[in-house]
Design an enzyme around this catalytic site. Structure first.
Site: not given
Length: 223
Positions: A138, A208
């Protein structure tokens, strides 16, 4: 022992995943301005849910961190994650004619639930190194995406603002600090633990991609 730094090994493990992320039509739509507003709103709402749990994950990293500077840095990042959720996202939601309170009342959707559940299980149940591997995508993928998209820009002011947030030097410097810690830590890990870190990193990197894809598809609970 590997002759590569841990960050070199980690990035090599996700190069095909990152290529798929950059090629995703959600990101292409950000830069050419064609991304449907509803897809972006979906992303922002789910990201608000995600960041609340990501802040918790960073707080656990702070609790497990080996040195005082690392404790302070991860605690600051946890606060920063909540600030992003409350500030930038609230601004985006206002642009859609809604509010943060309305977004908070919307359901946490399957990909968000799966990602945050994996993240929290790993940081609570694993070592500090494993926790770092899980939270790192992230930071790092957003920094790389921010750089790539900033070079292209966007004709849409809303999308340009989102891109600038992650391409900005302030965010890039935070990521460099976390990567430096990752390499310091990598020098001390056993082969087995290093392998676990890589596996967590690769798994959350896949999440993601899935997160952007969920927004693009307008994912909902099927039943």
């Amino acid at each position: 022992m590997s002759t590569r730094t841990l960050t070199e090994e980690l990035w090599a493990s996700i190069e095909p995943i990152y290529a798929e992320i950059l090629a995703h039509p959600f990101l292409g739509g950000l830069t050419d301005g064609t991304l449907p507003r509803e897809a972006f709103r979906h992303f922002v709402v789910q990201d608000s849910h995600y960041l609340r749990d990501y802040a918790r994950a960073l707080a656990v990293c702070a609790a497990k961190a080996p040195g005082e500077e690392d404790v302070r840095a991860f605690a600051d990042d946890a606060v920063g994650a909540l600030a992003a959720e409350q500030g930038m996202h609230a601004e985006f939601l206002t642009a859609f004619g809604g509010s943060a309170e309305e977004a908070a009342a919307e359901p946490v959707l399957p990909t968000t639930r799966a990602y945050t559940s994996y993240l929290l299980a790993t940081v609570y149940g694993g070592s500090f190194a494993e926790a770092l591997g899980a939270v790192l995508p992230c930071y790092w993928i957003y920094a790389r995406v921010g750089e790539a998209l900033l070079a292209q820009g966007s004709p849409d002011p809303l999308y340009a603002k989102w891109i600038a947030t992650y391409g900005d030097e302030a965010f890039q410097s935070v990521v460099r600090r976390v990567l430096a810690l990752t390499d310091r830590l990598g020098e001390e890990l056993s082969t087995a633990e290093r392998r676990r870190v890589v596996e967590h990193f690769r798994t959350t990197s896949r999440y993601e991609w899935m997160f952007w894809d969920a927004a693009w598809r307008g994912e909902r609970w099927p039943v």
